[in-house]
Write an enzyme that holds these catalytic residues in place. Structure first.
Site, PDB file in Angstrom:
ATOM      1  CE1 TYR A 101       1.087 -41.754 -32.135  1.00 53.35           C
ATOM      2  CE2 TYR A 101       0.127 -40.993 -30.093  1.00 53.35           C
ATOM      3  CZ  TYR A 101       0.951 -41.864 -30.777  1.00 53.35           C
ATOM      4  OH  TYR A 101       1.624 -42.842 -30.085  1.00 53.35           O
ATOM      5  CE  LYS A 109      16.698 -41.839 -33.076  1.00 49.80           C
ATOM      6  NZ  LYS A 109      17.597 -42.699 -32.283  1.00 49.80           N
TER       7      LYS A 109
END
Ligand code: NAD
Length: 356
Positions: A138, A186
């Site tokens: 972001y 991840k």
């Protein structure tokens, strides 16, 4: 001396739920002086910018900020995108105020156990998502852009220091709960996640009393739906935390119940923070008295606990919320047969009446 709180009602149902939180704070007897300022679409309409300088200044001179929600269809298509409420107000406000740690507790209310879509004992949830708030995709530089009509990209960046300070925050919170933490990443695909895991492991060395495990984000999403009661503290990066906390929140029954705190330094000591419900401005129900104010009221309780040294007042408000629900009072989002439908302000009044 009174605590100073800046209130940013925002857009849509933001002002409606904020009114109720301020009403409850005043009735709780907490010694607070309120200052109101504009943010989001409301600020854009009044001044041409969703985050006016006066609003940032008001936030910087107070002990804590209480915010409703921003955004709505009227402002979704503004150009450049930095004039839109979320991109132009929410993200820069977090950055300006240094709010890197976002705490999102999700807890089953005894009286609402049937509102959860999960059944058979899997709905007893009491977890907190500790989400990194000012890094990751972001905020990555170079900023996301389109090179041509057909190709777009965003950049995910994390530094070792950014990971370490949120990891420390997570471990400290784990110490105040059950000494267990799950770090979500991840790491099988992303380099930022491999750095994340490395730094979290290093930090764990300092918190030997806290047991650490790792989960990949896709597995974590599945596990929250399968059995959220297995989690206590979930530590994760910005975008994963955004998504996982919405999944966890829904498992409690309604988005209208979930508070959040965005803190500027590790929790555990009194610290500056911004407090807001997890939900958005819900334009579909704005102005109809249908919004559930409990997420906002519980955010105000978090503010008392983390920023205003007033844990007693926070406990009283949280107990009053539980008591109002035990009386079977419900806003439309959590209404069931045999319960009494109330409006936004009637729910606020009921919480005030239950304050003891
Ligand atoms: P939303 O959270 O506003 O609404 C999702 C659904 O939940 C809607 O059906 C809504 O009616 C319901 N809902 C939300 N809060 C509720 C409450 N307190 N009581 C009862 N029902 C409630 O999400 P959205 O519809 O995706 O977004 C609407 C606007 O809010 C958009 O402009 C979005 O950008 C903005 N938004 C702002 C924030 C924020 O200010 N932090 C967060 C998320 C979305």
């Amino acid at each position: 001396m009174a605590w100073k709180v800046t209130v940013l009602p925002g857009d849509g149902i933001g002002p409606e739920v904020t009114d109720e939180a301020v009403k409850v704070l005043k009735a709780s007897g907490a010694d607070i002086e309120f200052e109101f300022a504009l943010v989001g679409g409301a600020a854009y309409d009044a001044s041409g910018h969703p985050l006016p300088e006066e609003t940032v200044e008001a936030c910087k001179r107070c002990d804590a900020v209480l915010m409703g929600a921003v955004g709505g269809p009227r402002w979704d298509k503004l150009e450049p995108v930095t004039l839109r409420p979320e991109v132009g107000a929410l993200l820069p406000l977090r950055r300006e105020l240094g709010l890197f740690a976002n705490l999102r507790p999700a807890k089953t209310m005894e009286a609402l156990v049937h509102a959860s879509p999960l059944k058979d004992g899997r709905n007893l949830i009491d977890l907190v998502v500790v989400r990194e708030l000012t890094g990751g995709i972001y905020f990555g530089t170079p900023r996301g852009r389109r090179d041509d009509g057909n190709t777009a990209f965003d950049t995910c960046v994390y530094s070792r220091d950014e990971v370490r300070r949120i990891a420390e925050c997570g471990f400290q919170i784990a110490r105040t709960r059950s000494n267990r933490i799950v770090s979500v990443d991840k790491a099988n695909v992303l380099e930022t996640s491999r750095l994340w895991r490395e730094v979290v492991e290093e930090t764990a060395g300092v918190y030997q009393d806290v047991s650490l495990s790792h989960l990949l984000v896709d597995n974590c999403a599945m596990q929250i739906v399968r059995d959220p009661s297995q989690f206590d503290v979930i530590l994760t990066e910005n975008m994963f935390g955004d998504i996982l906390s919405d999944i966890a929140s829904m498992a409690t029954g309604s988005l209208g119940l979930l508070p959040s705190a965005s803190l500027g330094s590790a929790a555990g000591t009194r610290t500056f923070g911004l407090y807001e419900p997890v939900h958005g401005s819900a334009p579909d129900i704005a102005g109809q008295g249908r919004a559930n104010p409990l997420a906002m009221i519980l955010s105000a309780a978090m503010m008392l606990r983390h920023s205003l040294d007033s844990a007693d007042h926070a406990d009283r408000i949280e107990n009053a919320v539980e008591s109002a629900l035990c009386e079977r009072l419900r806003t439309a989002d959590i209404f069931e047969n045999d319960t009494k439908l109330v409006t936004t302000s009637e729910m606020g009044d009921a919480v005030v009446a239950k304050l003891v």
